[in-house]
Design an enzyme around this catalytic site. Sequence first.
Site, short mmCIF file in Angstrom:
data_model
loop_
_atom_site.label_atom_id
_atom_site.label_comp_id
_atom_site.label_asym_id
_atom_site.label_seq_id
_atom_site.Cartn_x
_atom_site.Cartn_y
_atom_site.Cartn_z
N ASN A 20 0.87 -1.19 0.00
CA ASN A 20 0.00 0.00 0.00
C ASN A 20 0.90 1.23 0.00
O ASN A 20 1.51 1.55 1.01
CB ASN A 20 -0.88 -0.03 1.26
CG ASN A 20 -1.66 1.27 1.45
OD1 ASN A 20 -1.83 2.05 0.51
ND2 ASN A 20 -2.14 1.49 2.67
N TRP A 21 0.97 1.89 -1.15
CA TRP A 21 1.85 3.07 -1.26
C TRP A 21 1.27 4.29 -0.54
O TRP A 21 1.93 5.30 -0.40
CB TRP A 21 2.08 3.43 -2.72
CG TRP A 21 2.94 2.45 -3.47
CD1 TRP A 21 3.42 1.26 -3.03
CD2 TRP A 21 3.44 2.61 -4.82
NE1 TRP A 21 4.18 0.65 -4.01
CE2 TRP A 21 4.20 1.46 -5.12
CE3 TRP A 21 3.31 3.59 -5.80
CZ2 TRP A 21 4.83 1.28 -6.35
CZ3 TRP A 21 3.92 3.41 -7.03
CH2 TRP A 21 4.68 2.26 -7.30
N LYS A 22 0.00 4.22 -0.16
CA LYS A 22 -0.70 5.38 0.40
C LYS A 22 -0.56 6.56 -0.57
O LYS A 22 -0.50 6.35 -1.77
CB LYS A 22 -0.17 5.72 1.79
CG LYS A 22 -0.03 4.50 2.69
CD LYS A 22 0.22 4.87 4.11
CE LYS A 22 0.55 3.62 4.89
NZ LYS A 22 0.37 3.77 6.31
N GLY A 56 2.95 -1.14 4.14
CA GLY A 56 2.93 0.27 3.77
C GLY A 56 4.30 0.74 3.35
O GLY A 56 4.76 0.52 2.22
N GLY A 57 5.01 1.38 4.29
CA GLY A 57 6.30 2.01 3.99
C GLY A 57 7.28 1.11 3.25
O GLY A 57 7.97 1.57 2.31
N SER A 112 3.90 -2.03 10.14
CA SER A 112 5.36 -2.01 10.22
C SER A 112 6.02 -3.34 9.86
O SER A 112 7.02 -3.73 10.45
CB SER A 112 5.82 -1.53 11.61
OG SER A 112 5.33 -0.22 11.86
C1 PEP Z 1 -0.48 0.20 5.86
O1 PEP Z 1 -0.41 1.25 5.26
O2 PEP Z 1 -1.46 -0.51 5.70
C2 PEP Z 1 0.64 -0.20 6.74
C3 PEP Z 1 0.55 -1.33 7.38
O3 PEP Z 1 1.69 0.66 6.82
P1 PEP Z 1 3.15 0.34 7.44
O4 PEP Z 1 3.59 -0.97 6.87
O5 PEP Z 1 4.02 1.48 6.95
O6 PEP Z 1 3.02 0.29 8.91
#
Ligand code: PEP
Length: 249
Positions: free
Chosen positions: A9-11, A229-230, A208
């Site tokens: 998920n690039w957001k 995400g990141g 994370s």
């Molecule tokens: C997400 O955006 O769904 C997510 C889990 O982000 P991250 O991996 O950066 O915590």
Amino acid sequence: MSRKLVAGNWKMNGGASTLAGLNDLAAAYQEAPIDIAVCPPAPFLAHADHIVSGSAIEIGAQDCHTAASGAHTGDVAAGMLAELGCAYVIVGHSERRADHGETNATVAAKAQAVLDADMRPIICIGESLDQRKAGQTLEVVAEQLAQSVPDTEAVHQLVVAYEPIWAIGTGEVATIEQIAEVHGELRAQLVDRFGEEGVGVPLLYGGSVKAGNAADIFDVAHVDGALVGGASLKPDDFMPIVNAMLARV
Ligand code: PEP
């Protein structure tokens, strides 16, 4: 047994160089025994789909409207995303629940719109830090699951992501015990509601996830993949997570 899925998920991140990284992913995963998806911001979807075409990588969107069309300026209908080549749509991410006041009912309607357009909704649920501290986690996620997952016969198309809000983008990962407890509860609820088909609904963990913790998380019972995400923005970060899952099938 559910088929495994690792989804990025690039957001609201990414640009030309992030898109270029999809060439590396497409080259690395021409075929795969698991599902792999990347969900870039809406304006990049067509370009992203073009880059990964012919590979094992599928494209997903991060949101859609509940309606098929109409006077909803700035919104995107699920059918439009399907036409662009999307296979998945994330619905009910905690950032959308917080930023846009999305309720479980809205999320269920969005998930139904995704199913109606022959795509797979990745339905996100997860507790806040206050709810966890108050010992309400299982109650909160059970209610979110019950109300955010629509009544459907297309159970095989559903994906659920457990994302504790306090672990998203914070670097703080839920412990193995915390993940095991929630995923066990979610699986039990899915089986209770959908019978044997509930066993096949992929349950992703999100919060994370990184190269260094993916393997341990994937070893937890009822964890069928990750929503990342990141660490999904760069192939060098994302590929070790995909590879950790590939090593387990
Ligand atoms: C997400 O955006 O769904 C997510 C889990 O982000 P991250 O991996 O950066 O915590």
